[in-house]
Write a protein that holds these residues in place. Sequence first.
Motif, PDB file in Angstrom:
ATOM      1  N   ASN A   1       5.496  -4.452  -1.382  1.00 26.54           N
ATOM      2  CA  ASN A   1       4.916  -3.348  -0.153  1.00 26.54           C
ATOM      3  C   ASN A   1       4.328  -4.234  -0.044  1.00 26.54           C
ATOM      4  O   ASN A   1       2.829  -3.919  -0.019  1.00 26.54           O
ATOM      5  N   GLY A   2       3.377  -5.282  -0.002  1.00 24.08           N
ATOM      6  CA  GLY A   2       1.801  -6.227   0.140  1.00 24.08           C
ATOM      7  C   GLY A   2       0.859  -6.200  -0.555  1.00 24.08           C
ATOM      8  O   GLY A   2       0.329  -6.287  -0.862  1.00 24.08           O
ATOM      9  N   ASP A   3       1.809  -6.042  -1.917  1.00 18.61           N
ATOM     10  CA  ASP A   3       1.716  -6.602  -3.684  1.00 18.61           C
ATOM     11  C   ASP A   3       0.222  -5.976  -4.036  1.00 18.61           C
ATOM     12  O   ASP A   3      -0.579  -6.671  -4.251  1.00 18.61           O
ATOM     13  N   TYR A   4       0.930  -3.999  -4.055  1.00 22.12           N
ATOM     14  CA  TYR A   4       0.657  -3.737  -4.598  1.00 22.12           C
ATOM     15  C   TYR A   4       1.018  -3.272  -5.594  1.00 22.12           C
ATOM     16  O   TYR A   4       2.179  -3.163  -5.417  1.00 22.12           O
ATOM     17  N   PRO A   5       1.180  -2.275  -6.557  1.00 20.35           N
ATOM     18  CA  PRO A   5       1.524  -1.498  -7.645  1.00 20.35           C
ATOM     19  C   PRO A   5       2.351  -0.565  -7.038  1.00 20.35           C
ATOM     20  O   PRO A   5       2.150   0.100  -5.753  1.00 20.35           O
ATOM     21  N   PRO A   6       4.144  -0.014  -7.117  1.00 21.10           N
ATOM     22  CA  PRO A   6       4.444   0.783  -6.151  1.00 21.10           C
ATOM     23  C   PRO A   6       3.160   2.364  -6.085  1.00 21.10           C
ATOM     24  O   PRO A   6       3.289   3.196  -7.085  1.00 21.10           O
ATOM     25  N   HIS A   7       3.470   2.337  -4.249  1.00 22.64           N
ATOM     26  CA  HIS A   7       3.315   3.819  -3.875  1.00 22.64           C
ATOM     27  C   HIS A   7       3.817   4.127  -2.586  1.00 22.64           C
ATOM     28  O   HIS A   7       3.708   3.092  -1.825  1.00 22.64           O
ATOM     29  N   LEU A   8       3.361   4.997  -2.300  1.00 21.64           N
ATOM     30  CA  LEU A   8       3.757   5.946  -1.101  1.00 21.64           C
ATOM     31  C   LEU A   8       2.047   5.468  -0.879  1.00 21.64           C
ATOM     32  O   LEU A   8       0.943   6.210  -0.367  1.00 21.64           O
ATOM     33  N   HIS A   9       2.566   5.137   1.110  1.00 20.95           N
ATOM     34  CA  HIS A   9       0.648   5.030   1.839  1.00 20.95           C
ATOM     35  C   HIS A   9       1.571   6.571   3.305  1.00 20.95           C
ATOM     36  O   HIS A   9       2.455   6.199   3.595  1.00 20.95           O
ATOM     37  N   PHE A  10       0.903   7.888   2.601  1.00 20.42           N
ATOM     38  CA  PHE A  10       1.059   9.010   3.873  1.00 20.42           C
ATOM     39  C   PHE A  10       0.077   9.068   4.980  1.00 20.42           C
ATOM     40  O   PHE A  10      -0.642   9.071   4.240  1.00 20.42           O
ATOM     41  N   GLN A  11       0.497   8.930   5.979  1.00 15.35           N
ATOM     42  CA  GLN A  11      -0.558   9.547   7.233  1.00 15.35           C
ATOM     43  C   GLN A  11      -0.619  10.103   8.109  1.00 15.35           C
ATOM     44  O   GLN A  11       0.902   9.832   8.383  1.00 15.35           O
ATOM     45  N   ILE A  12      -1.124  11.304   8.678  1.00 12.06           N
ATOM     46  CA  ILE A  12      -0.808  11.473   9.468  1.00 12.06           C
ATOM     47  C   ILE A  12      -1.981  11.300  10.959  1.00 12.06           C
ATOM     48  O   ILE A  12      -2.787  10.648  10.854  1.00 12.06           O
ATOM     49  N   ILE A  13      -1.031  11.062  12.042  1.00 11.30           N
ATOM     50  CA  ILE A  13      -1.454  10.567  13.326  1.00 11.30           C
ATOM     51  C   ILE A  13      -1.409  11.149  14.128  1.00 11.30           C
ATOM     52  O   ILE A  13      -0.124  11.987  14.704  1.00 11.30           O
ATOM     53  N   LYS A  14      -2.598  11.783  14.917  1.00  9.70           N
ATOM     54  CA  LYS A  14      -2.368  12.455  16.668  1.00  9.70           C
ATOM     55  C   LYS A  14      -2.193  11.745  17.297  1.00  9.70           C
ATOM     56  O   LYS A  14      -1.144  12.247  18.114  1.00  9.70           O
ATOM     57  N   ASP A  15      -2.791  10.510  17.567  1.00 15.78           N
ATOM     58  CA  ASP A  15      -2.217   9.473  18.927  1.00 15.78           C
ATOM     59  C   ASP A  15      -1.313   8.620  19.184  1.00 15.78           C
ATOM     60  O   ASP A  15      -2.493   7.862  17.629  1.00 15.78           O
ATOM     61  N   ILE A  16      -0.428   7.637  18.232  1.00 13.00           N
ATOM     62  CA  ILE A  16       0.351   6.734  17.900  1.00 13.00           C
ATOM     63  C   ILE A  16      -0.724   5.658  18.632  1.00 13.00           C
ATOM     64  O   ILE A  16      -0.543   3.995  17.813  1.00 13.00           O
ATOM     65  N   GLN A  17      -1.470   5.805  19.821  1.00 11.16           N
ATOM     66  CA  GLN A  17      -1.565   5.283  21.222  1.00 11.16           C
ATOM     67  C   GLN A  17      -0.288   4.076  21.856  1.00 11.16           C
ATOM     68  O   GLN A  17       0.782   4.524  21.734  1.00 11.16           O
ATOM     69  N   HIS A  18      -0.433   1.678  21.104  1.00 15.00           N
ATOM     70  CA  HIS A  18       0.854   1.903  21.320  1.00 15.00           C
ATOM     71  C   HIS A  18       0.960   1.514  20.023  1.00 15.00           C
ATOM     72  O   HIS A  18       2.208   0.448  20.946  1.00 15.00           O
ATOM     73  N   TYR A  19       0.596   1.493  18.997  1.00 16.98           N
ATOM     74  CA  TYR A  19       1.906   0.448  17.833  1.00 16.98           C
ATOM     75  C   TYR A  19       2.458   0.910  17.981  1.00 16.98           C
ATOM     76  O   TYR A  19       3.345   2.370  18.200  1.00 16.98           O
TER      77      TYR A  19
END
Length: 229
Positions: free
Chosen positions: A182-200
Amino acid sequence: MSSELFSQFLNGLAIDSFPLLNPTLSFKDYVALDLSINNIELQTIDVSSSEKLALYIANHIAKNNASVAYGGYLETRNIYNRSDYFNTSEEILQRNIHLGLDLWIASGTSIYSPLEGVVHSFKNNTNFGDYGPTIILQHDIQDSRFYTLYGHLSLSSIVNLKVGQKFNKGDEIATLGDASVNGDYPPHLHFQIIKDIQHYVGDYPGVCSKQDLEFYKHNCPNPNLVLKL
Protein backbone atom coordinates in the motif's frame (compact mmCIF):
# COMPACT_ATOMS: atom_id res chain seq x y z
CA MET A 1 -21.72 23.31 -11.46
CA SER A 2 -19.87 25.72 -9.16
CA SER A 3 -17.81 24.30 -6.30
CA GLU A 4 -20.34 25.68 -3.80
CA LEU A 5 -23.27 24.02 -5.57
CA PHE A 6 -21.28 20.79 -5.92
CA SER A 7 -20.64 20.75 -2.17
CA GLN A 8 -24.36 21.29 -1.52
CA PHE A 9 -25.13 18.45 -3.94
CA LEU A 10 -22.73 16.09 -2.12
CA ASN A 11 -24.17 17.10 1.23
CA GLY A 12 -27.61 16.07 -0.01
CA LEU A 13 -26.31 12.64 -1.06
CA ALA A 14 -25.18 11.89 2.49
CA ILE A 15 -28.72 11.00 3.57
CA ASP A 16 -28.82 7.96 1.29
CA SER A 17 -25.14 7.00 1.19
CA PHE A 18 -23.81 3.68 2.53
CA PRO A 19 -20.92 3.54 5.05
CA LEU A 20 -17.48 2.82 3.59
CA LEU A 21 -16.82 0.35 6.40
CA ASN A 22 -18.92 -2.25 8.20
CA PRO A 23 -22.35 -0.63 8.69
CA THR A 24 -22.63 -2.13 12.18
CA LEU A 25 -19.98 0.36 13.34
CA SER A 26 -21.52 3.33 15.11
CA PHE A 27 -20.23 6.90 15.32
CA LYS A 28 -18.73 6.16 18.74
CA ASP A 29 -16.47 3.58 17.07
CA TYR A 30 -14.71 6.37 15.13
CA VAL A 31 -12.15 8.75 16.58
CA ALA A 32 -10.57 11.75 14.85
CA LEU A 33 -6.82 11.53 14.21
CA ASP A 34 -4.50 14.48 13.59
CA LEU A 35 -1.41 13.62 11.53
CA SER A 36 -0.63 17.22 10.65
CA ILE A 37 2.54 19.17 11.36
CA ASN A 38 0.59 20.85 14.19
CA ASN A 39 0.38 17.63 16.24
CA ILE A 40 3.22 17.99 18.74
CA GLU A 41 2.93 14.30 19.72
CA LEU A 42 4.29 13.36 16.29
CA GLN A 43 7.53 15.22 17.01
CA THR A 44 8.61 12.20 19.06
CA ILE A 45 7.42 9.64 16.46
CA ASP A 46 9.45 8.50 13.47
CA VAL A 47 6.62 8.93 10.94
CA SER A 48 8.90 7.63 8.17
CA SER A 49 8.53 4.17 9.75
CA SER A 50 5.23 2.48 8.91
CA GLU A 51 5.65 0.24 11.96
CA LYS A 52 6.15 3.11 14.42
CA LEU A 53 3.36 5.16 12.89
CA ALA A 54 1.08 2.11 13.03
CA LEU A 55 1.81 1.72 16.74
CA TYR A 56 1.01 5.39 17.38
CA ILE A 57 -2.30 5.08 15.52
CA ALA A 58 -3.23 1.81 17.24
CA ASN A 59 -2.55 3.36 20.66
CA HIS A 60 -4.65 6.40 19.74
CA ILE A 61 -7.56 4.16 18.72
CA ALA A 62 -7.29 2.02 21.86
CA LYS A 63 -6.96 5.04 24.19
CA ASN A 64 -10.24 6.36 22.83
CA ASN A 65 -12.06 3.00 22.96
CA ALA A 66 -12.62 3.23 19.22
CA SER A 67 -12.27 0.87 16.25
CA VAL A 68 -11.37 3.31 13.47
CA ALA A 69 -9.33 6.52 13.28
CA TYR A 70 -10.29 9.02 10.62
CA GLY A 71 -9.32 12.42 9.29
CA GLY A 72 -6.72 14.18 7.21
CA TYR A 73 -8.57 16.39 4.74
CA LEU A 74 -6.30 19.35 3.83
CA GLU A 75 -3.80 18.42 6.55
CA THR A 76 -0.21 19.50 5.93
CA ARG A 77 1.81 16.40 6.83
CA ASN A 78 5.49 15.61 7.37
CA ILE A 79 5.04 11.96 6.47
CA TYR A 80 5.58 12.66 2.77
CA ASN A 81 9.05 14.07 3.36
CA ARG A 82 10.46 10.53 3.23
CA SER A 83 9.60 10.04 -0.44
CA ASP A 84 11.17 11.60 -3.52
CA TYR A 85 7.78 11.13 -5.20
CA PHE A 86 6.45 14.14 -3.25
CA ASN A 87 9.59 16.18 -2.64
CA THR A 88 11.10 19.12 -4.48
CA SER A 89 13.76 21.68 -3.67
CA GLU A 90 11.18 24.49 -3.78
CA GLU A 91 9.03 24.57 -0.66
CA ILE A 92 5.95 26.00 -2.40
CA LEU A 93 6.00 23.07 -4.85
CA GLN A 94 6.45 20.38 -2.19
CA ARG A 95 3.43 18.07 -2.16
CA ASN A 96 2.46 17.65 1.49
CA ILE A 97 -1.22 18.73 1.74
CA HIS A 98 -3.57 15.75 1.95
CA LEU A 99 -6.66 15.87 -0.29
CA GLY A 100 -8.64 12.87 0.90
CA LEU A 101 -10.04 11.48 4.11
CA ASP A 102 -8.22 8.51 5.67
CA LEU A 103 -9.83 5.66 7.58
CA TRP A 104 -7.22 3.81 9.63
CA ILE A 105 -8.20 0.19 10.34
CA ALA A 106 -6.73 -3.30 9.90
CA SER A 107 -5.62 -4.74 6.58
CA GLY A 108 -8.18 -7.08 5.04
CA THR A 109 -11.06 -4.83 6.14
CA SER A 110 -13.89 -4.74 3.59
CA ILE A 111 -14.65 -1.48 1.78
CA TYR A 112 -18.16 -0.78 0.48
CA SER A 113 -19.42 1.52 -2.23
CA PRO A 114 -21.18 4.52 -0.65
CA LEU A 115 -23.13 5.19 -3.86
CA GLU A 116 -24.02 3.42 -7.07
CA GLY A 117 -21.24 3.69 -9.64
CA VAL A 118 -19.14 1.99 -12.29
CA VAL A 119 -15.42 1.35 -12.44
CA HIS A 120 -13.78 4.26 -14.26
CA SER A 121 -10.27 2.82 -13.88
CA PHE A 122 -7.89 0.99 -11.57
CA LYS A 123 -4.16 0.60 -11.18
CA ASN A 124 -1.39 -0.49 -8.86
CA ASN A 125 0.49 2.75 -8.17
CA THR A 126 3.82 1.43 -6.97
CA ASN A 127 5.91 4.55 -6.26
CA PHE A 128 7.26 4.62 -2.70
CA GLY A 129 4.64 6.38 -0.59
CA ASP A 130 2.00 6.11 -3.34
CA TYR A 131 -1.48 4.51 -3.20
CA GLY A 132 -0.59 0.97 -4.17
CA PRO A 133 -3.72 -0.73 -5.59
CA THR A 134 -6.31 1.93 -6.41
CA ILE A 135 -9.88 1.95 -7.71
CA ILE A 136 -11.74 4.96 -9.14
CA LEU A 137 -15.52 4.81 -9.46
CA GLN A 138 -17.57 7.06 -11.73
CA HIS A 139 -20.95 8.23 -10.43
CA ASP A 140 -23.74 9.67 -12.57
CA ILE A 141 -26.42 10.94 -10.21
CA GLN A 142 -29.11 13.56 -10.83
CA ASP A 143 -27.50 14.59 -14.14
CA SER A 144 -24.17 15.16 -12.39
CA ARG A 145 -20.96 13.18 -12.90
CA PHE A 146 -18.19 12.87 -10.34
CA TYR A 147 -15.68 10.29 -9.14
CA THR A 148 -14.56 8.61 -5.93
CA LEU A 149 -11.08 7.22 -5.37
CA TYR A 150 -10.15 4.34 -3.07
CA GLY A 151 -6.42 3.99 -2.38
CA HIS A 152 -4.13 1.64 -0.39
CA LEU A 153 -6.12 -1.48 -1.25
CA SER A 154 -5.09 -5.13 -1.40
CA LEU A 155 -3.73 -6.58 -4.63
CA SER A 156 -6.65 -9.00 -4.78
CA SER A 157 -9.03 -6.00 -4.99
CA ILE A 158 -8.00 -5.27 -8.58
CA VAL A 159 -7.25 -8.77 -9.90
CA ASN A 160 -10.64 -9.52 -11.49
CA LEU A 161 -11.88 -5.95 -11.85
CA LYS A 162 -13.15 -4.62 -15.17
CA VAL A 163 -13.60 -1.06 -16.45
CA GLY A 164 -17.33 -0.34 -16.61
CA GLN A 165 -18.13 -2.91 -13.93
CA LYS A 166 -21.14 -1.76 -11.92
CA PHE A 167 -21.29 -1.55 -8.15
CA ASN A 168 -24.55 -0.91 -6.38
CA LYS A 169 -24.67 1.16 -3.21
CA GLY A 170 -23.50 -1.06 -0.37
CA ASP A 171 -21.61 -3.58 -2.52
CA GLU A 172 -18.17 -4.64 -1.31
CA ILE A 173 -15.67 -3.18 -3.75
CA ALA A 174 -12.31 -3.96 -2.15
CA THR A 175 -10.32 -4.89 0.93
CA LEU A 176 -7.47 -2.94 2.52
CA GLY A 177 -3.84 -3.79 1.85
CA ASP A 178 -0.93 -3.86 4.25
CA ALA A 179 2.36 -1.96 4.21
CA SER A 180 3.94 -4.42 1.79
CA VAL A 181 1.61 -3.31 -1.04
CA ASN A 182 0.00 0.00 0.00
CA GLY A 183 2.95 2.36 -0.43
CA ASP A 184 4.48 1.44 2.95
CA TYR A 185 1.85 2.91 5.27
CA PRO A 186 -0.09 1.50 8.21
CA PRO A 187 -3.27 -0.06 6.75
CA HIS A 188 -5.86 2.55 5.87
CA LEU A 189 -8.26 3.67 3.16
CA HIS A 190 -7.64 6.93 1.33
CA PHE A 191 -11.08 8.11 0.16
CA GLN A 192 -11.29 11.10 -2.14
CA ILE A 193 -14.05 12.84 -4.10
CA ILE A 194 -13.07 14.24 -7.50
CA LYS A 195 -15.23 16.56 -9.56
CA ASP A 196 -13.14 16.50 -12.76
CA ILE A 197 -10.90 13.46 -13.25
CA GLN A 198 -8.96 15.33 -15.96
CA HIS A 199 -6.71 12.93 -17.91
CA TYR A 200 -5.98 10.53 -15.06
CA VAL A 201 -6.50 6.75 -15.26
CA GLY A 202 -6.29 4.60 -12.14
CA ASP A 203 -4.65 7.47 -10.30
CA TYR A 204 -5.25 11.06 -9.19
CA PRO A 205 -3.18 13.33 -6.94
CA GLY A 206 -4.04 12.67 -3.31
CA VAL A 207 -1.49 15.15 -2.03
CA CYS A 208 -0.85 18.63 -3.43
CA SER A 209 1.48 21.58 -3.03
CA LYS A 210 0.61 24.92 -1.47
CA GLN A 211 0.83 26.46 -4.93
CA ASP A 212 -1.92 24.17 -6.31
CA LEU A 213 -4.12 24.07 -3.23
CA GLU A 214 -6.89 26.39 -4.46
CA PHE A 215 -7.53 24.29 -7.55
CA TYR A 216 -7.63 21.02 -5.64
CA LYS A 217 -9.81 22.41 -2.85
CA HIS A 218 -12.47 23.09 -5.48
CA ASN A 219 -11.96 19.91 -7.49
CA CYS A 220 -11.69 17.63 -4.45
CA PRO A 221 -14.20 18.76 -1.80
CA ASN A 222 -14.25 17.42 1.74
CA PRO A 223 -15.26 13.71 1.64
CA ASN A 224 -17.00 14.21 4.97
CA LEU A 225 -19.77 16.00 3.08
CA VAL A 226 -20.89 12.48 2.15
CA LEU A 227 -19.51 10.40 5.04
CA LYS A 228 -20.72 12.65 7.90
CA LEU A 229 -18.19 11.43 10.45
